[in-house]
Design a protein around this motif. Structure first.
Motif, PDB file in Angstrom:
ATOM      1  N   GLU A 176       0.789  -1.134   0.004  1.00  0.00           N
ATOM      2  CA  GLU A 176       0.179   0.034   0.052  1.00  0.00           C
ATOM      3  C   GLU A 176       0.901   1.463   0.120  1.00  0.00           C
ATOM      4  O   GLU A 176       2.069   1.371   0.294  1.00  0.00           O
ATOM      5  N   CYS A 177       0.284   2.356  -0.209  1.00  0.00           N
ATOM      6  CA  CYS A 177       1.068   3.462  -0.559  1.00  0.00           C
ATOM      7  C   CYS A 177       0.588   4.805   0.701  1.00  0.00           C
ATOM      8  O   CYS A 177       1.021   5.814   0.690  1.00  0.00           O
ATOM      9  N   TRP A 220       0.619   6.503  -6.833  1.00  0.00           N
ATOM     10  CA  TRP A 220      -0.278   6.606  -5.697  1.00  0.00           C
ATOM     11  C   TRP A 220      -1.569   5.989  -6.061  1.00  0.00           C
ATOM     12  O   TRP A 220      -2.025   6.189  -7.113  1.00  0.00           O
ATOM     13  N   THR A 221      -2.238   5.337  -5.182  1.00  0.00           N
ATOM     14  CA  THR A 221      -3.704   4.766  -5.222  1.00  0.00           C
ATOM     15  C   THR A 221      -4.497   5.850  -4.203  1.00  0.00           C
ATOM     16  O   THR A 221      -4.342   5.795  -2.893  1.00  0.00           O
ATOM     17  N   LEU A 222      -5.150   6.482  -4.976  1.00  0.00           N
ATOM     18  CA  LEU A 222      -6.053   7.880  -4.143  1.00  0.00           C
ATOM     19  C   LEU A 222      -7.378   7.264  -3.596  1.00  0.00           C
ATOM     20  O   LEU A 222      -8.199   7.010  -4.454  1.00  0.00           O
ATOM     21  N   ARG A 223      -7.467   7.218  -2.606  1.00  0.00           N
ATOM     22  CA  ARG A 223      -9.083   6.932  -1.907  1.00  0.00           C
ATOM     23  C   ARG A 223      -9.340   8.207  -1.409  1.00  0.00           C
ATOM     24  O   ARG A 223      -8.753   9.162  -1.297  1.00  0.00           O
ATOM     25  N   LYS A 224     -10.645   8.096  -1.078  1.00  0.00           N
ATOM     26  CA  LYS A 224     -11.472   9.369  -0.403  1.00  0.00           C
ATOM     27  C   LYS A 224     -10.552   9.974   0.699  1.00  0.00           C
ATOM     28  O   LYS A 224     -10.337  11.254   0.660  1.00  0.00           O
ATOM     29  N   ASP A 247      -8.409   2.269 -10.552  1.00  0.00           N
ATOM     30  CA  ASP A 247      -9.619   2.909 -10.372  1.00  0.00           C
ATOM     31  C   ASP A 247      -9.689   4.443 -10.720  1.00  0.00           C
ATOM     32  O   ASP A 247     -10.530   5.171 -10.491  1.00  0.00           O
ATOM     33  N   ILE A 248      -8.511   4.809 -11.403  1.00  0.00           N
ATOM     34  CA  ILE A 248      -8.724   6.227 -12.046  1.00  0.00           C
ATOM     35  C   ILE A 248     -10.008   6.083 -13.131  1.00  0.00           C
ATOM     36  O   ILE A 248     -10.317   7.291 -13.671  1.00  0.00           O
ATOM     37  N   LYS A 249     -10.194   4.993 -13.445  1.00  0.00           N
ATOM     38  CA  LYS A 249     -11.345   4.980 -14.454  1.00  0.00           C
ATOM     39  C   LYS A 249     -12.800   5.685 -13.875  1.00  0.00           C
ATOM     40  O   LYS A 249     -13.643   6.070 -14.627  1.00  0.00           O
TER      41      LYS A 249
END
Length: 262
Positions: free
Chosen positions: A81-82, A133-137, A225-227
């Protein structure tokens, strides 16, 4: 299969088992000694993605196993994880901002110049490597909070002053930009990677065509999930990236909706 990554004198060895990794280490150590090069045991670390103890030796000395390790300016963690890397980058950005207090408090420097300095000196530190990065809320909210904190320091308003973020933005004469900047860089990197010709490990990872199965449990937010930003399926976005100019215009509209909406 890729078994090593090299950048100058930094080397990462990749393996799927302890025995395979030990063999790679032995081979590297053997060839290095033929060239009168010695591996620094104190600086050589081991990391396992599943957290299982791994015993790797160099010249009968056991290598230390780590759960995080810095490589080329980024933090690599055993859980893939980032989150740790994300927080570390923002903390470093805040530290740089704190070191520029004399500039933020100066009455002789206009706000517009201070904002340009923040974008040039603070933001690059905070967003280094943001393409991965994997950006979550939660991360998006923290990016917005980081940006607003910087603006409040420039305007010399404490968080206890009870001024809304909209009031601060209006006072500074700007709109939120940091999150949009990160989105733009991620989407631009995605387009650059998808346009590569022939076999490409990055493309295979992004498109999920790597062999193997995912871990059990709830499906985590993924980089792809950038989609959700583009509203396009993977196939549609891949086709659009083939036209660089068209993709750039599309990315600008997706990553800057607040600007587009006026």
């Amino acid at each position: 299969m890729i078994t090593n990554l090299r950048y100058a004198d930094d080397i990462i060895l990749l393996a799927t088992s302890e025995a395979e990794l030990q063999e790679l280490v032995n081979r590297l150590n053997r060839i290095s000694r033929k060239c009168s090069l010695l591996i620094n045991v104190d600086k050589t670390k081991v990391m396992v993605s599943d957290g299982i103890a791994c015993h790797i030796l160099i010249q009968n000395e056991l290598l230390e196993q780590m759960d995080t390790f810095p490589y080329l300016g980024s933090l690599i963690t055993e859980n893939d994880e980032c989150t740790t890397e994300f927080r570390t980058r923002l903390n470093r950005g805040q530290a740089i901002g704190a070191s520029l207090q004399k500039i933020w408090k100066s009455h002789s420097i206009p706000i517009s110049t201070k904002i340009r300095l923040m974008k040039a000196l603070v933001w690059p530190i905070a967003t280094y490597g943001c393409e991965s990065w994997t950006l979550r809320k939660k991360e998006e909210t923290r990016l917005d909070a980081f940006e607003m904190k910087g603006l409040r320091k420039m305007l010399r308003f404490s968080w206890t002053a009870k001024k809304t973020n909209e009031w601060v933005l209006d006072k500074a004469g700007v709109k939120r930009e940091l999150l949009d900047t990160v989105k733009t860089r991620k989407l631009a990197y995605y387009g650059h990677t998808m346009r590569k010709q022939g076999s490409c490990l990055e493309k295979e990872i992004m498109q999920g065509t790597m062999p193997g199965a995912r871990r059990r449990g709830r499906l985590r937010t993924a980089w792809m999930d950038i989609k959700t930003w583009t509203g396009l399926s993977v196939e549609e976005s891949v086709r659009m990236t083939e036209d660089r100019d068209k993709w750039r215009k599309y990315v600008h509209g997706v990553a800057n909706p607040r600007i587009e909406d006026g």
